[in-house]
Design a protein around this motif. Structure first.
Motif, mmCIF file in Angstrom:
data_model
loop_
_atom_site.group_PDB
_atom_site.id
_atom_site.type_symbol
_atom_site.label_atom_id
_atom_site.label_comp_id
_atom_site.label_asym_id
_atom_site.label_seq_id
_atom_site.Cartn_x
_atom_site.Cartn_y
_atom_site.Cartn_z
ATOM 1 N N PHE A 1 87.350 79.304 -10.286
ATOM 2 C CA PHE A 1 86.707 79.007 -9.011
ATOM 3 C C PHE A 1 85.651 77.913 -9.171
ATOM 4 O O PHE A 1 85.575 76.974 -8.376
ATOM 5 C CB PHE A 1 86.048 80.265 -8.442
ATOM 6 N N THR A 2 84.801 78.050 -10.202
ATOM 7 C CA THR A 2 83.696 77.101 -10.399
ATOM 8 C C THR A 2 84.207 75.681 -10.556
ATOM 9 O O THR A 2 83.647 74.729 -9.986
ATOM 10 C CB THR A 2 82.852 77.500 -11.627
ATOM 11 N N ARG A 3 85.280 75.507 -11.332
ATOM 12 C CA ARG A 3 85.842 74.159 -11.537
ATOM 13 C C ARG A 3 86.293 73.549 -10.209
ATOM 14 O O ARG A 3 86.030 72.376 -9.929
ATOM 15 C CB ARG A 3 87.014 74.225 -12.522
ATOM 16 N N VAL A 4 86.950 74.355 -9.382
ATOM 17 C CA VAL A 4 87.436 73.849 -8.097
ATOM 18 C C VAL A 4 86.270 73.610 -7.141
ATOM 19 O O VAL A 4 86.256 72.624 -6.393
ATOM 20 C CB VAL A 4 88.461 74.825 -7.481
ATOM 21 N N PHE A 5 85.261 74.505 -7.162
ATOM 22 C CA PHE A 5 84.080 74.331 -6.307
ATOM 23 C C PHE A 5 83.433 72.978 -6.535
ATOM 24 O O PHE A 5 83.108 72.246 -5.597
ATOM 25 C CB PHE A 5 83.037 75.421 -6.600
ATOM 26 N N VAL B 1 76.515 83.531 -7.600
ATOM 27 C CA VAL B 1 76.801 82.107 -7.779
ATOM 28 C C VAL B 1 75.532 81.326 -7.412
ATOM 29 O O VAL B 1 75.195 81.202 -6.229
ATOM 30 C CB VAL B 1 77.983 81.645 -6.901
ATOM 31 N N PRO B 2 74.794 80.809 -8.408
ATOM 32 C CA PRO B 2 73.597 80.018 -8.090
ATOM 33 C C PRO B 2 73.984 78.721 -7.393
ATOM 34 O O PRO B 2 75.006 78.108 -7.709
ATOM 35 C CB PRO B 2 72.984 79.733 -9.474
ATOM 36 N N LEU B 3 73.165 78.320 -6.428
ATOM 37 C CA LEU B 3 73.388 77.071 -5.701
ATOM 38 C C LEU B 3 72.292 76.073 -6.055
ATOM 39 O O LEU B 3 71.104 76.389 -5.948
ATOM 40 C CB LEU B 3 73.389 77.316 -4.191
ATOM 41 N N GLU C 1 82.638 91.038 -4.931
ATOM 42 C CA GLU C 1 81.634 90.560 -3.978
ATOM 43 C C GLU C 1 80.928 89.368 -4.605
ATOM 44 O O GLU C 1 80.300 89.490 -5.646
ATOM 45 C CB GLU C 1 80.611 91.638 -3.629
ATOM 46 N N MET C 2 81.064 88.227 -3.973
ATOM 47 C CA MET C 2 80.419 87.011 -4.454
ATOM 48 C C MET C 2 79.152 86.773 -3.642
ATOM 49 O O MET C 2 79.210 86.474 -2.453
ATOM 50 C CB MET C 2 81.371 85.812 -4.338
ATOM 51 N N LEU C 3 78.009 86.946 -4.293
ATOM 52 C CA LEU C 3 76.724 86.618 -3.692
ATOM 53 C C LEU C 3 76.386 85.183 -4.064
ATOM 54 O O LEU C 3 76.903 84.655 -5.053
ATOM 55 C CB LEU C 3 75.623 87.547 -4.228
ATOM 56 N N PHE C 4 75.541 84.542 -3.308
ATOM 57 C CA PHE C 4 75.066 83.208 -3.682
ATOM 58 C C PHE C 4 73.564 83.191 -3.528
ATOM 59 O O PHE C 4 72.989 83.959 -2.739
ATOM 60 C CB PHE C 4 75.743 82.124 -2.848
ATOM 61 N N GLY C 5 72.911 82.361 -4.308
ATOM 62 C CA GLY C 5 71.455 82.379 -4.269
ATOM 63 C C GLY C 5 70.834 81.155 -4.901
ATOM 64 O O GLY C 5 71.525 80.245 -5.361
#
Length: 350
Positions: free
Chosen positions: A6-10, A48-50, A172-176
């Motif tokens: 996922f990270t690579r595609v993001f 997932v840190p932003l 569950e994917m959280l972001f922060g």
């Protein structure tokens, strides 16, 4: 493997835009720490840190006073000058020093125009964008050929179930956003421990409405706690013994009135007071008694200290904002000190 894909595609997906930049995901909560109390209903939570996109900066502003463990923040988005980057040959117009007409013709809109409410990053707008990012990215992942993905409705995170034959995983994917260089984050949704609270022994006062504004980001210590469990696993003679102790209390004693976050806090404290060399299998029963004795002492004193805030025994490898190491430890049993009836009920349950 899934999150790495996922990270690579993001990163590729947001490379030509001014949306937040997703970083490497971090596993948090009981499933990744190895003590999930309900084996049949495990939820794999990842944070997932932003990072801010080029030409932008994030600033955390305290949104609510009161107890540190229940703080929320606003993420203020600021435009920063990129003229020097343009001089170095990057095709990046400066949001501050180029005309609005030129920016509108040649460059995609800033983050302030897409995912913000006023000057603040909006959780619900970001969640909708993140959901679309995950949905579109899934088709480009190798896992999509053998796994079936079904999204679950949620306004502040991205939840989905993966299935392949008889196998099934709930994610569950959280972001922060990270507090500086520390292991403390503000996240889109309260984490596992924050949802369960410290105990069901609460005051009989009417509950307040559980409403969180869309620009409010709860603070979480989940990454620091997961890091502590990895530290223990490297040091302990049998890495699973302390996890088995935790499972005994969160699973077998489920329904006694003490939440999983209470047991987790107690076990983490005992891990820093009883030498890790004594956590061998033959000492399993003794360690269970140590945990019960620690809880009894906390109940008698009406005081259970937060494990991260103000804990001088915290391993040095866990990075905290400077102010957090020196604060007065937060009492998670403060409600028992205020409410004699709740305290009597807790002692009976013990």
């Amino acid at each position: 493997e899934l999150m790495e894909s996922f990270t690579r595609v993001f990163v590729d997906s947001v490379s030509n835009s001014f949306y937040p930049v997703p970083q490497e995901a971090i596993g948090v909560g009981s499933a990744f720490e190895g003590w999930s109390p309900h084996e049949q209903d495990v939820v794999y939570r990842v944070l997932v840190p932003l990072n801010p996109p080029p030409g932008h900066a994030f600033h955390l502003e305290l949104n609510s006073a009161g107890q540190m463990a229940a703080r929320t923040f606003c993420v203020r988005v600021e435009l920063v000058c990129t003229c020097k980057r343009e001089q170095l040959g990057e095709k990046l117009l400066c949001f501050l020093h180029h005309s609005q007409e030129e920016l509108w013709r040649k460059q995609k809109p800033s983050l302030l125009e897409t995912l913000c409410t006023g000057s603040y990053l909006d959780v619900e707008k970001t969640s909708h964008w993140f959901y679309q990012l995950v949905r579109c990215s899934w088709l480009h992942l190798p896992q999509s050929y053998s796994w079936h993905l079904v999204f679950q409705p949620c306004s502040r995170s991205c939840q989905f179930r993966l299935s392949k034959g008889k196998k099934s995983l709930m994610v569950e994917m959280l972001f922060g956003v990270r507090h500086g260089d520390s292991d403390i984050y503000v996240v889109s949704q309260p984490t596992e421990a924050q949802k369960s609270g410290s105990s069901i022994f609460v005051s009989r006062q009417p509950a307040k409405a559980d409403f969180i504004p869309s620009t409010a980001w709860p603070e979480t210590y989940a990454v620091a706690e997961a890091k502590f469990f990895r530290h223990v696993a490297r040091q302990a003679p049998c890495e699973s013994l302390h996890l088995k102790c935790l499972q005994v209390f969160t699973c077998i004693l489920r329904g006694t009135g003490f939440s999983s976050s209470t047991w987790k806090t107690v076990v983490m404290h005992v891990l820093t007071t009883v030498p890790l060399s004594r956590w061998r299998r033959r000492e399993f029963a003794r360690r269970l008694w140590d945990i019960m004795a620690y809880l009894r002492r906390c109940l008698q004193l009406k005081r259970l200290e937060h494990f991260v805030l103000g804990n001088e025994r915290l391993p040095e490898e866990i990075s905290l904002p400077p102010a957090m190491r020196t604060v007065e430890p937060l009492n998670l049993f403060e409600h028992l000190a205020r409410d004699p009836a709740a305290h009597r009920e807790a002692m009976r349950a013990y």
